[in-house]
Write a protein that holds these residues in place. Sequence first.
Motif, PDB file in Angstrom:
ATOM      1  N   LEU A 101      50.764  29.965  41.573  1.00  0.00           N
ATOM      2  CA  LEU A 101      49.951  31.009  42.197  1.00  0.00           C
ATOM      3  C   LEU A 101      49.005  31.679  41.204  1.00  0.00           C
ATOM      4  N   LEU A 102      49.539  32.265  40.145  1.00  0.00           N
ATOM      5  CA  LEU A 102      48.703  33.021  39.219  1.00  0.00           C
ATOM      6  C   LEU A 102      47.661  32.144  38.506  1.00  0.00           C
ATOM      7  N   PRO A 103      48.008  30.920  38.068  1.00  0.00           N
ATOM      8  CA  PRO A 103      46.948  30.083  37.486  1.00  0.00           C
ATOM      9  C   PRO A 103      45.817  29.803  38.464  1.00  0.00           C
ATOM     10  N   SER A 104      46.145  29.584  39.733  1.00  0.00           N
ATOM     11  CA  SER A 104      45.100  29.334  40.734  1.00  0.00           C
ATOM     12  C   SER A 104      44.240  30.568  40.943  1.00  0.00           C
ATOM     13  N   VAL A 105      44.881  31.736  41.038  1.00  0.00           N
ATOM     14  CA  VAL A 105      44.131  32.982  41.193  1.00  0.00           C
ATOM     15  C   VAL A 105      43.195  33.196  40.004  1.00  0.00           C
ATOM     16  N   GLY A 106      43.691  32.915  38.808  1.00  0.00           N
ATOM     17  CA  GLY A 106      42.874  33.100  37.610  1.00  0.00           C
ATOM     18  C   GLY A 106      41.620  32.238  37.622  1.00  0.00           C
ATOM     19  N   ILE A 107      41.757  30.967  38.031  1.00  0.00           N
ATOM     20  CA  ILE A 107      40.594  30.079  38.085  1.00  0.00           C
ATOM     21  C   ILE A 107      39.593  30.566  39.128  1.00  0.00           C
ATOM     22  N   LEU A 108      40.085  30.977  40.287  1.00  0.00           N
ATOM     23  CA  LEU A 108      39.198  31.451  41.354  1.00  0.00           C
ATOM     24  C   LEU A 108      38.442  32.706  40.927  1.00  0.00           C
ATOM     25  N   LEU A 109      39.155  33.664  40.337  1.00  0.00           N
ATOM     26  CA  LEU A 109      38.495  34.904  39.917  1.00  0.00           C
ATOM     27  C   LEU A 109      37.495  34.647  38.795  1.00  0.00           C
ATOM     28  N   ALA A 110      37.767  33.664  37.952  1.00  0.00           N
ATOM     29  CA  ALA A 110      36.821  33.333  36.881  1.00  0.00           C
ATOM     30  C   ALA A 110      35.484  32.869  37.447  1.00  0.00           C
ATOM     31  N   GLY A 111      35.510  32.291  38.659  1.00  0.00           N
ATOM     32  CA  GLY A 111      34.270  31.871  39.293  1.00  0.00           C
ATOM     33  C   GLY A 111      33.640  32.925  40.171  1.00  0.00           C
ATOM     34  N   TRP A 112      34.442  33.786  40.790  1.00  0.00           N
ATOM     35  CA  TRP A 112      33.922  34.737  41.776  1.00  0.00           C
ATOM     36  C   TRP A 112      33.503  36.079  41.180  1.00  0.00           C
ATOM     37  N   ILE A 113      34.254  36.576  40.218  1.00  0.00           N
ATOM     38  CA  ILE A 113      33.962  37.893  39.657  1.00  0.00           C
ATOM     39  C   ILE A 113      32.574  37.952  39.010  1.00  0.00           C
ATOM     40  N   PRO A 114      32.145  36.938  38.237  1.00  0.00           N
ATOM     41  CA  PRO A 114      30.801  37.019  37.654  1.00  0.00           C
ATOM     42  C   PRO A 114      29.702  37.198  38.702  1.00  0.00           C
ATOM     43  N   TRP A 115      29.813  36.528  39.846  1.00  0.00           N
ATOM     44  CA  TRP A 115      28.806  36.705  40.895  1.00  0.00           C
ATOM     45  C   TRP A 115      28.783  38.159  41.371  1.00  0.00           C
ATOM     46  N   LEU A 116      29.962  38.744  41.577  1.00  0.00           N
ATOM     47  CA  LEU A 116      30.029  40.131  42.033  1.00  0.00           C
ATOM     48  C   LEU A 116      29.439  41.079  40.993  1.00  0.00           C
ATOM     49  N   LEU A 117      29.738  40.854  39.721  1.00  0.00           N
ATOM     50  CA  LEU A 117      29.214  41.731  38.674  1.00  0.00           C
ATOM     51  C   LEU A 117      27.699  41.620  38.554  1.00  0.00           C
ATOM     52  N   ILE A 118      27.177  40.412  38.640  1.00  0.00           N
ATOM     53  CA  ILE A 118      25.722  40.226  38.564  1.00  0.00           C
ATOM     54  C   ILE A 118      25.025  40.911  39.728  1.00  0.00           C
ATOM     55  N   HIS A 119      25.687  40.945  40.886  1.00  0.00           N
ATOM     56  CA  HIS A 119      25.086  41.548  42.079  1.00  0.00           C
ATOM     57  C   HIS A 119      25.651  42.947  42.349  1.00  0.00           C
ATOM     58  N   TYR A 120      26.153  43.595  41.325  1.00  0.00           N
ATOM     59  CA  TYR A 120      26.716  44.943  41.487  1.00  0.00           C
ATOM     60  C   TYR A 120      25.725  45.839  42.241  1.00  0.00           C
ATOM     61  N   PRO A 121      26.214  46.623  43.199  1.00  0.00           N
ATOM     62  CA  PRO A 121      27.607  46.832  43.626  1.00  0.00           C
ATOM     63  C   PRO A 121      28.076  45.835  44.679  1.00  0.00           C
ATOM     64  N   GLY A 122      27.263  44.832  44.962  1.00  0.00           N
ATOM     65  CA  GLY A 122      27.608  43.861  45.986  1.00  0.00           C
ATOM     66  C   GLY A 122      26.660  43.951  47.164  1.00  0.00           C
ATOM     67  N   SER A 123      26.968  43.223  48.217  1.00  0.00           N
ATOM     68  CA  SER A 123      26.128  43.200  49.414  1.00  0.00           C
ATOM     69  C   SER A 123      26.893  43.799  50.584  1.00  0.00           C
ATOM     70  N   VAL A 124      26.131  44.261  51.558  1.00  0.00           N
ATOM     71  CA  VAL A 124      26.738  44.880  52.730  1.00  0.00           C
ATOM     72  C   VAL A 124      25.972  44.434  53.965  1.00  0.00           C
ATOM     73  N   ASP A 125      26.696  44.118  55.030  1.00  0.00           N
ATOM     74  CA  ASP A 125      26.067  43.700  56.276  1.00  0.00           C
ATOM     75  C   ASP A 125      25.522  44.905  57.026  1.00  0.00           C
ATOM     76  N   SER A 126      24.462  44.698  57.805  1.00  0.00           N
ATOM     77  CA  SER A 126      23.850  45.818  58.537  1.00  0.00           C
ATOM     78  C   SER A 126      24.827  46.438  59.528  1.00  0.00           C
ATOM     79  N   ASP A 127      25.688  45.609  60.143  1.00  0.00           N
ATOM     80  CA  ASP A 127      26.685  46.159  61.062  1.00  0.00           C
ATOM     81  C   ASP A 127      27.651  47.094  60.338  1.00  0.00           C
ATOM     82  N   THR A 128      27.909  46.807  59.065  1.00  0.00           N
ATOM     83  CA  THR A 128      28.823  47.641  58.292  1.00  0.00           C
ATOM     84  C   THR A 128      28.230  49.022  58.044  1.00  0.00           C
ATOM     85  N   ILE A 129      26.909  49.092  57.873  1.00  0.00           N
ATOM     86  CA  ILE A 129      26.268  50.401  57.724  1.00  0.00           C
ATOM     87  C   ILE A 129      26.370  51.189  59.024  1.00  0.00           C
TER      88      ILE A 129
END
Length: 631
Positions: free
Chosen positions: A150-178
């Motif tokens: 479990l934890l090794p898989s989570v680590g690999i996934l976060l290594a790929g996903w977190i950089p995208w979120l940080l580059i696009h800080y604070p992230g994206s939001v859908d118009s329905d969410t507003i």
Amino acid sequence: MFEGSRARLAATGLDTDSAAARWAGPGLSDTYRCAVLRPDPQPQPPHQAARLRRMLASTDVIAAVLALLFAGFFVVGGSFAATDSTIWFSASVGAALGSLLIVLLLAVVLYLPIRIGYRWLDRRWDSAADPDAAAAAQVIPMRRALRRWLLPSVGILLAGWIPWLLIHYPGSVDSDTITQLFQSLGLARRVDHHPWFDTAIFGWFWDLGRPFGSYNLGLFAFLLFQVVATAFAMALVLVYLARLGLPRGPRLVLTVFVAAFPTFAMSVAVMSKDTFAAIFWLPFFVLYVEALRTRGRFLMRPWIALGAVGVCIPLVLAKRPNVYVLVLCVVVLLLVVARGTRLRLLLGTGVVLVVTSVLWPHVVLPALGVAPGTGTDSLSIPLQQTARTVRQHGKDISPAQRAAIDRVLRYDGLAKAYVPRRSDSVKGRWDDEAPLSAKLAYFKVWLTQLLRYPGTYFAATANNTYEYFAPVSRLDFQSDLDLRRYIDFWVSRSFKGTTRAQVEEVALALRPPAALAPVRSAVNRATTTFTTGNLLASKALYCSWIPLLALGFALRRRNWFLALATVPLFLNLAILVAGPIALPRYMIPLIHGSVLMVGLLLVPIRWLPARLDPVAEGDRPAAVSDAHHPG
């Protein structure tokens, strides 16, 4: 031998017949002449019908059917993508014949990789000498699998996903969410059209940033939670596949692909009800597949049963159409599970339905002052068909039919409101408070026009749904925070006393830091270039092609476990077809669910026999060596 001797004698000029007779001796001359002097009959070419029969016998019928189907998707989808009509194949007889020829040529091109892929999978499955033994022997306890992978898989996934979120800080939001944000702030009417369960949770995170005067902080906190939670859910899928016996190599390829391919990182970095609901969707899918594999036996464990209820309740509350997925999946399970597990399955489902369909909408929401939502999203198909018919055949519609349509859809302006690829404008005209008699009269007209204009009805539905089947459009998730184009819409949906300045104060407060703009733009451009024209980034691959390919392989192998494992994917596809527009966020269950489906194709596994030792196989001491599960 005789022929060679005869040729040499002929070269010397001698009488070959007499020489051969003398050499062969008495009694052999006639035999020699029969064998040597009479030419051998030439082999006759096989009859064309026999050749055709052999060719058809060697054809993979299911691969051929899928190739034709996908080729048809290409042509039909291409026509609607280019013209919003069937003109490519319906303008003339020549257009129809040309389209048919293109379909056949594309089918030939597609048939080869499908057949090669199926044969490769066949070799993997055939390498298991006893699939039934493999189904029981290769599976290790889930607790052991979780501790290991479990934890090794989570680590690999976060290594790929977190950089995208940080580059696009604070992230994206859908118009329905507003819209949901305005409701939670008291600037708009509280309505359960967008699930209030999501609105409340989103509101908790918005409140985190309000004391600091920053909605950015609340958005980023939620998305960080969502990314981590989805990584754990996806890791559960990968661990489950490893538990079933998926080798280290394929499992690592799947893990790295999900971590590195932009589609997955983009899909989890948007604040929306669909992305949030996906956190619960993956565990539900795993629970369904395991209940199918064990014929419901593993649900007899109390902690599993409670966990299943705990997953299904937020799954339905976060996205209401999931109730149809849940109920129909339970129906499938009731048909195949062991008899002693059906009662528990029904009781657990009953608890989920009571909470989500009785207590929540009829007790909790009224107590919170939340008005019920409408069900017009499910009417997208008939309403779009009526609107297109009015636009194309309005002069032929009788006054009585116009009146019936007008009582529920406001006939005047309906043709102009029609948007071929989005039903929001049309379904927004639906009068949900119209009497039942008016609605029944409308559907009577709808049925009459269906029989009269079947081509128009087909075009209306295909125009709204072709992206799910034809790989002509890519998955392009929202990756910016430019919300200015929605200001007028939010002002119209807010309370009468809400000013435009108040709306802008909230919506425009969400903005990315300028310092990240260069790297963010560069990453977005590179992502667009990489995914454009890439089949792996197409909507159709995840929505229909992978489920159909998996079902085709299951039918080839007559593996009914694998065939029924595709049911949740096809149910989600049906919900998409009935929906208002082909937005990428609606497709997240199919995008994420494809990982489990592809993994199941790589594991030669069957469901357990209908009658088995009552001891749950997943809880018994593992006798299998780690050699079966390297890495």
